[in-house]
Design a protein around this motif. Structure first.
Motif, PDB file in Angstrom:
ATOM      1  N   VAL A 187     -11.787 -31.839  23.857  1.00 54.80           N
ATOM      2  CA  VAL A 187     -10.682 -31.538  24.755  1.00 54.80           C
ATOM      3  C   VAL A 187     -10.666 -32.504  25.933  1.00 54.80           C
ATOM      4  CG1 VAL A 187      -9.728 -29.809  26.334  1.00 54.80           C
ATOM      5  CG2 VAL A 187     -10.565 -29.114  24.090  1.00 54.80           C
ATOM      6  N   ASP A 188     -11.831 -32.852  26.467  1.00 58.43           N
ATOM      7  CA  ASP A 188     -11.892 -33.795  27.589  1.00 58.43           C
ATOM      8  C   ASP A 188     -11.376 -35.173  27.188  1.00 58.43           C
ATOM      9  OD1 ASP A 188     -12.891 -31.846  29.220  1.00 58.43           O
ATOM     10  OD2 ASP A 188     -14.958 -32.583  29.226  1.00 58.43           O
ATOM     11  N   ASP A 189     -11.642 -35.576  25.942  1.00 54.21           N
ATOM     12  CA  ASP A 189     -11.149 -36.872  25.476  1.00 54.21           C
ATOM     13  C   ASP A 189      -9.637 -36.839  25.288  1.00 54.21           C
ATOM     14  OD1 ASP A 189     -13.657 -38.070  25.476  1.00 54.21           O
ATOM     15  OD2 ASP A 189     -14.104 -37.391  23.431  1.00 54.21           O
ATOM     16  N   GLU A 190      -9.121 -35.742  24.770  1.00 51.86           N
ATOM     17  CA  GLU A 190      -7.678 -35.596  24.665  1.00 51.86           C
ATOM     18  C   GLU A 190      -7.034 -35.640  26.048  1.00 51.86           C
ATOM     19  OE1 GLU A 190      -4.294 -32.318  23.280  1.00 51.86           O
ATOM     20  OE2 GLU A 190      -6.425 -31.841  23.099  1.00 51.86           O
ATOM     21  N   ALA A 191      -7.631 -34.934  26.994  1.00 52.62           N
ATOM     22  CA  ALA A 191      -7.098 -34.899  28.348  1.00 52.62           C
ATOM     23  C   ALA A 191      -7.100 -36.283  28.983  1.00 52.62           C
ATOM     24  CB  ALA A 191      -7.908 -33.921  29.204  1.00 52.62           C
ATOM     25  N   GLN A 192      -8.175 -37.051  28.734  1.00 54.26           N
ATOM     26  CA  GLN A 192      -8.246 -38.403  29.294  1.00 54.26           C
ATOM     27  C   GLN A 192      -7.145 -39.290  28.734  1.00 54.26           C
ATOM     28  OE1 GLN A 192     -11.026 -42.405  29.259  1.00 54.26           O
ATOM     29  NE2 GLN A 192     -11.847 -40.560  28.352  1.00 54.26           N
ATOM     30  N   LEU A 193      -6.935 -39.234  27.428  1.00 52.21           N
ATOM     31  CA  LEU A 193      -5.883 -40.038  26.816  1.00 52.21           C
ATOM     32  C   LEU A 193      -4.526 -39.720  27.432  1.00 52.21           C
ATOM     33  CD1 LEU A 193      -6.966 -39.752  23.084  1.00 52.21           C
ATOM     34  CD2 LEU A 193      -6.945 -41.867  24.414  1.00 52.21           C
ATOM     35  N   LEU A 194      -4.212 -38.437  27.530  1.00 52.58           N
ATOM     36  CA  LEU A 194      -2.904 -38.038  28.048  1.00 52.58           C
ATOM     37  C   LEU A 194      -2.769 -38.379  29.530  1.00 52.58           C
ATOM     38  CD1 LEU A 194      -2.428 -34.628  26.206  1.00 52.58           C
ATOM     39  CD2 LEU A 194      -1.414 -36.849  25.649  1.00 52.58           C
ATOM     40  N   ALA A 195      -3.870 -38.271  30.277  1.00 56.35           N
ATOM     41  CA  ALA A 195      -3.826 -38.623  31.691  1.00 56.35           C
ATOM     42  C   ALA A 195      -3.528 -40.106  31.881  1.00 56.35           C
ATOM     43  CB  ALA A 195      -5.141 -38.255  32.369  1.00 56.35           C
ATOM     44  N   ARG A 196      -3.960 -40.910  30.939  1.00 55.23           N
ATOM     45  CA  ARG A 196      -3.696 -42.343  31.009  1.00 55.23           C
ATOM     46  C   ARG A 196      -2.359 -42.715  30.380  1.00 55.23           C
ATOM     47  NH1 ARG A 196      -9.211 -45.921  30.724  1.00 55.23           N
ATOM     48  NH2 ARG A 196     -10.199 -44.872  32.506  1.00 55.23           N
ATOM     49  N   GLY A 197      -1.681 -41.718  29.823  1.00 58.91           N
ATOM     50  CA  GLY A 197      -0.376 -41.988  29.242  1.00 58.91           C
ATOM     51  C   GLY A 197      -0.439 -42.523  27.830  1.00 58.91           C
ATOM     52  N   ILE A 198      -1.483 -42.143  27.088  1.00 59.03           N
ATOM     53  CA  ILE A 198      -1.656 -42.598  25.708  1.00 59.03           C
ATOM     54  C   ILE A 198      -1.514 -41.407  24.771  1.00 59.03           C
ATOM     55  CG2 ILE A 198      -3.234 -43.644  24.034  1.00 59.03           C
ATOM     56  CD1 ILE A 198      -4.551 -45.095  26.412  1.00 59.03           C
ATOM     57  N   GLY A 199      -0.598 -41.504  23.817  1.00 59.43           N
ATOM     58  CA  GLY A 199      -0.419 -40.471  22.811  1.00 59.43           C
ATOM     59  C   GLY A 199      -0.637 -41.035  21.419  1.00 59.43           C
ATOM     60  N   ILE A 200      -0.882 -40.162  20.455  1.00 61.82           N
ATOM     61  CA  ILE A 200      -1.169 -40.599  19.083  1.00 61.82           C
ATOM     62  C   ILE A 200      -0.430 -39.699  18.095  1.00 61.82           C
ATOM     63  CG2 ILE A 200      -2.955 -41.088  17.377  1.00 61.82           C
ATOM     64  CD1 ILE A 200      -4.987 -41.231  19.657  1.00 61.82           C
ATOM     65  N   THR A 201       0.228 -40.333  17.116  1.00 64.61           N
ATOM     66  CA  THR A 201       0.862 -39.610  16.022  1.00 64.61           C
ATOM     67  C   THR A 201       0.781 -40.481  14.771  1.00 64.61           C
ATOM     68  OG1 THR A 201       2.855 -38.384  15.365  1.00 64.61           O
ATOM     69  CG2 THR A 201       3.204 -40.482  16.494  1.00 64.61           C
ATOM     70  N   ASN A 202       1.496 -40.098  13.718  1.00 67.06           N
ATOM     71  CA  ASN A 202       1.502 -40.854  12.461  1.00 67.06           C
ATOM     72  C   ASN A 202       2.915 -40.983  11.919  1.00 67.06           C
ATOM     73  OD1 ASN A 202      -1.467 -41.249  11.494  1.00 67.06           O
ATOM     74  ND2 ASN A 202      -1.391 -39.123  12.191  1.00 67.06           N
ATOM     75  N   LEU A 203       3.142 -42.034  11.132  1.00 68.74           N
ATOM     76  CA  LEU A 203       4.420 -42.142  10.425  1.00 68.74           C
ATOM     77  C   LEU A 203       4.573 -41.017   9.416  1.00 68.74           C
ATOM     78  CD1 LEU A 203       5.051 -45.912   9.501  1.00 68.74           C
ATOM     79  CD2 LEU A 203       6.247 -44.513  11.201  1.00 68.74           C
ATOM     80  N   VAL A 204       3.508 -40.766   8.659  1.00 67.82           N
ATOM     81  CA  VAL A 204       3.509 -39.744   7.606  1.00 67.82           C
ATOM     82  C   VAL A 204       2.379 -38.767   7.887  1.00 67.82           C
ATOM     83  CG1 VAL A 204       3.256 -39.333   5.121  1.00 67.82           C
ATOM     84  CG2 VAL A 204       4.444 -41.387   5.935  1.00 67.82           C
TER      85      VAL A 204
END
Length: 217
Positions: free
Chosen positions: A99-116
């Motif tokens: 959760v802390d790593d997810e929070a850090q990514l979002l705090a820095r404005g980085i999101g992750i998804t996939n095409l499929v």
């Protein structure tokens, strides 16, 4: 780059289906299904909060088994992101995304998804229509997510998905993609899988840094 992580951050992502243990071969086989939502995205709750949206092609079986992006050991994604200075420590997502790593990514404005969203052992198991459908769906989702730039990780699948057979790695001409918002930049970066011997961690880190600097510039 300073990070401000809200202490009250609560993840909406599901924990690892395996409860924090390493997947076995039998576990991995169970995740080779037609489920179109094999892994949860890393995305903010509200639009306009992302600087960079990273788009993988589709989840691998290990990634689906632990519900964490780019989770398979040997994948160069997290080491290269850290070497680029986009995380303040080396994220280990092999047993799940903390959760802390997810929070850090979002705090820095980085999101992750996939095409499929469907999980496979290899990206080349996807058919062309799946990639085209996923590419169109991403364009549609951009109106809601509103990142400053999108980075798609995988040139071959990008060429197929967006019918751009002559596309090269790097910044793309978004006017060639029907419906792509004019104010959202687009880059294609190499697939960070350990199977891609052409790009090592320092190469990928330099590319990630270049994408990030295109936002800051």
């Amino acid at each position: 780059m300073e990070t401000v992580i809200e202490e009250s951050f609560i993840s909406s992502r599901r924990p690892s289906p395996l409860g924090g243990r390493k997947p076995t071969k039998d576990d991995l086989a169970e995740f080779a299904t037609d489920n179109p939502d094999a892994i949860d995205d890393v995305l903010p709750r509200h639009p306009g909060q992302l600087s960079m949206l990273i788009v993988g092609i589709n989840p691998g079986l290990w990634t689906a088994a632990v519900n964490a992006p780019f989770a398979r050991p040997g994948n160069r994604f997290w080491p290269s992101l850290h070497q680029a200075g986009l995380t303040d420590h080396l994220v280990d997502a092999s047993l799940g995304l903390a959760v802390d790593d997810e929070a850090q990514l979002l705090a820095r404005g980085i999101g992750i998804t996939n095409l499929v969203g469907r999980a496979t052992a290899r990206a080349d198991e996807l058919d062309k229509q799946e990639l085209r459908d996923g590419a169109a769906r991403l364009v549609h989702r951009l109106d809601d997510i509103r990142p400053k730039v999108v980075a798609v990780a995988g040139i071959t699948s990008f060429r197929i998905g967006y019918s751009q057979p002559k596309a090269h790695l790097g910044q793309q001409d978004t006017s060639l993609i029907d419906g792509w918002p004019e104010d959202i930049g687009l880059h294609v970066v190499p697939q960070p899988s350990g199977l891609n011997a052409h790009y090592q961690v320092p190469d990928l880190a330099r590319i990630w840094r270049g994408v990030w600097e295109s936002i800051e510039g």
